[in-house]
Scaffold this active site. Structure first.
Site, short mmCIF file in Angstrom:
data_model
loop_
_atom_site.label_atom_id
_atom_site.label_comp_id
_atom_site.label_asym_id
_atom_site.label_seq_id
_atom_site.Cartn_x
_atom_site.Cartn_y
_atom_site.Cartn_z
CG ASP A 1 -1.97 1.03 1.26
OD1 ASP A 1 -2.39 1.47 2.35
OD2 ASP A 1 -2.37 1.46 0.16
CD GLU B 1 -3.55 8.17 -4.89
OE1 GLU B 1 -3.22 7.18 -4.21
OE2 GLU B 1 -3.94 9.25 -4.38
CG HIS C 1 -5.47 8.11 3.36
ND1 HIS C 1 -4.61 8.70 2.47
CD2 HIS C 1 -5.76 6.90 2.83
CE1 HIS C 1 -4.36 7.89 1.47
NE2 HIS C 1 -5.04 6.78 1.66
N GLY C 2 -7.98 8.34 6.95
CA GLY C 2 -8.12 8.61 8.38
C GLY C 2 -9.56 8.68 8.85
CG HIS D 1 -6.30 4.81 -1.82
ND1 HIS D 1 -5.11 4.53 -1.20
CD2 HIS D 1 -6.26 4.18 -3.02
CE1 HIS D 1 -4.36 3.79 -1.98
NE2 HIS D 1 -5.03 3.56 -3.10
CG ASP E 1 -5.04 1.25 8.00
OD1 ASP E 1 -3.99 1.91 7.86
OD2 ASP E 1 -5.19 0.39 8.90
CB THR E 2 -9.55 4.47 9.61
OG1 THR E 2 -8.47 5.26 9.09
CG2 THR E 2 -10.13 5.16 10.83
O1 LIG Z 1 -6.73 4.30 1.85
C1 LIG Z 1 -6.35 3.65 2.81
C2 LIG Z 1 -7.15 3.52 4.09
O2 LIG Z 1 -8.14 4.52 4.19
P1 LIG Z 1 -8.96 4.70 5.58
O3 LIG Z 1 -8.12 5.56 6.48
O4 LIG Z 1 -10.26 5.35 5.20
O5 LIG Z 1 -9.16 3.34 6.18
N1 LIG Z 1 -5.18 2.98 2.76
O6 LIG Z 1 -4.38 3.07 1.66
NA NA Z 2 -3.07 0.70 -2.25
ZN LIG Z 3 -4.65 4.98 0.80
#
Ligand SMILES: O=C(COP(=O)(O)O)NO
Ligand code: NA
Ligand SMILES: [Zn+2]
Length: 305
Positions: free
Chosen positions: A80, A132, A178-179, A208, A253-254
């Site tokens: 990632d 990206e 993100h986040g 993402h 991820d978050t």
């Molecule tokens: O894009 C993400 C995760 O995004 P989140 O923070 O919304 O989980 N990782 O590459």
């Molecule tokens: Na990725």
């Molecule tokens: Zn990301």
């Protein structure tokens, strides 16, 4: 079984469903991801950031590869936000089956150059590549048009970028970020833009910043002593609409970070005498499994494996 990103994402775009790509940093997160996907007969992607590689290294990559290899569903191990050619090749050497080269902060031509270098090397080794175009960032609806266009992905540019790089899938900037704080309240997703890009392209598209940051988890985070502002994530309906128009890989991820932390806080708060790590990390694994299940159902990948 451990497969490449294309093995999972090309069918997903064709089938108009999404496959979540969850970040991992340890055994329990990896088990929650792969065991839940296996139970629901869903393909799934497990991704490690460069920070996760620094934290867990080949040990962690081997845990992922071993669990993925023994699973009866297709699983890809993905780098990632790879920040360089070297980083992407190092990940391939570690056994990753999909790598992202994120050069989206560079001008178009440089992004093309960086991406093409990785594509040539990765393809020579049978590995899939994510690139990206456009820069992630929450957009508020009041943003004037040209500002919005400044960093959301331009559909025509996306066509050029794909032709000039040969990337296998493309992360596009469509309003997510993100986040936990995706913008004031629910992020504004530019569906018209997604649909335009999907019409002009055929490769799988990537979203993402796609954690939902569920209010129930945020409430439990606070109730168990955590401190968090007015966090909000992407709505399930926005994700479902996007997967009908080219979005095939959905990065999360978050949500797993919040869920694991909530479970750990709750165990320690409710059982001050507890010091068996299995009693702390086990509930984290279980709650993360619930988050994984929800995402698989929202994205429509259940039963596709
Ligand atoms: O894009 C993400 C995760 O995004 P989140 O923070 O919304 O989980 N990782 O590459
Ligand atoms: Na990725
Ligand atoms: Zn990301």
């Amino acid at each position: 079984m451990l497969v490449t990103g294309n093995d999972i994402l090309v069918p997903a775009r064709a089938g108009r469903y999404g496959v979540p790509s969850f970040n991992t940093n340890n055994m329990e997160i990896t088990q929650a991801i792969i065991h839940t996907a296996e139970r629901l007969r869903s393909p799934v992607m497990v991704q490690m950031s460069e920070g996760a590689i620094k934290y867990g290294g080949q040990d962690l990559a081997n845990i992922v590869k071993d669990i993925a290899g023994r699973a009866t569903i297709p699983v890809a191990l993905h780098l990632d936000h790879g920040s360089s050619y070297e980083s992407a090749l190092k990940a391939i050497k570690m056994g990753f089956t999909s790598v992202m080269i994120d050069a989206s902060h560079h001008p178009f031509e440089e992004n093309v150059r960086e991406t093409r270098r990785v594509v040539e090397a990765a393809h020579a080794m049978g590995i899939s590549v994510e690139a990206e175009l456009g820069r992630l960032g929450g957009i508020e609806e009041h943003i004037v048009v040209d500002e919005k266009d400044a960093f959301l992905t331009d559909p025509e540019e996306a066509v050029q970028f794909i032709e000039q790089t040969g990337t296998d899938y493309l992360a596009i900037a469509i309003g997510t970020s993100h986040g936990a704080y995706k913008g004031k309240g629910r992020p504004y997703i530019d569906h018209a833009r997604i649909e335009k890009i999907a019409q002009l392209t055929t490769i799988p598209l990537v979203a993402h910043g796609s954690s939902g940051v569920p209010a129930e988890i945020v409430g439990r985070f606070r109730a168990s002593g955590g401190e968090i502002g007015d966090a909000a994530g992407i709505a399930d309906e926005d994700l479902q609409r996007a997967t009908g128009h080219g979005i095939a890989k959905v990065n999360v991820d978050t949500d797993l970070r919040l869920a694991s932390t909530v479970a750990i806080r709750e165990v320690l708060q409710q059982n001050p005498k507890e010091f068996d790590p299995r009693k702390v990390f086990g509930p984290a694994r279980d709650l993360m499994g619930q988050i994984v299940e929800h995402k698989l159902r929202v994205l429509g990948s259940v039963g596709k494996a």
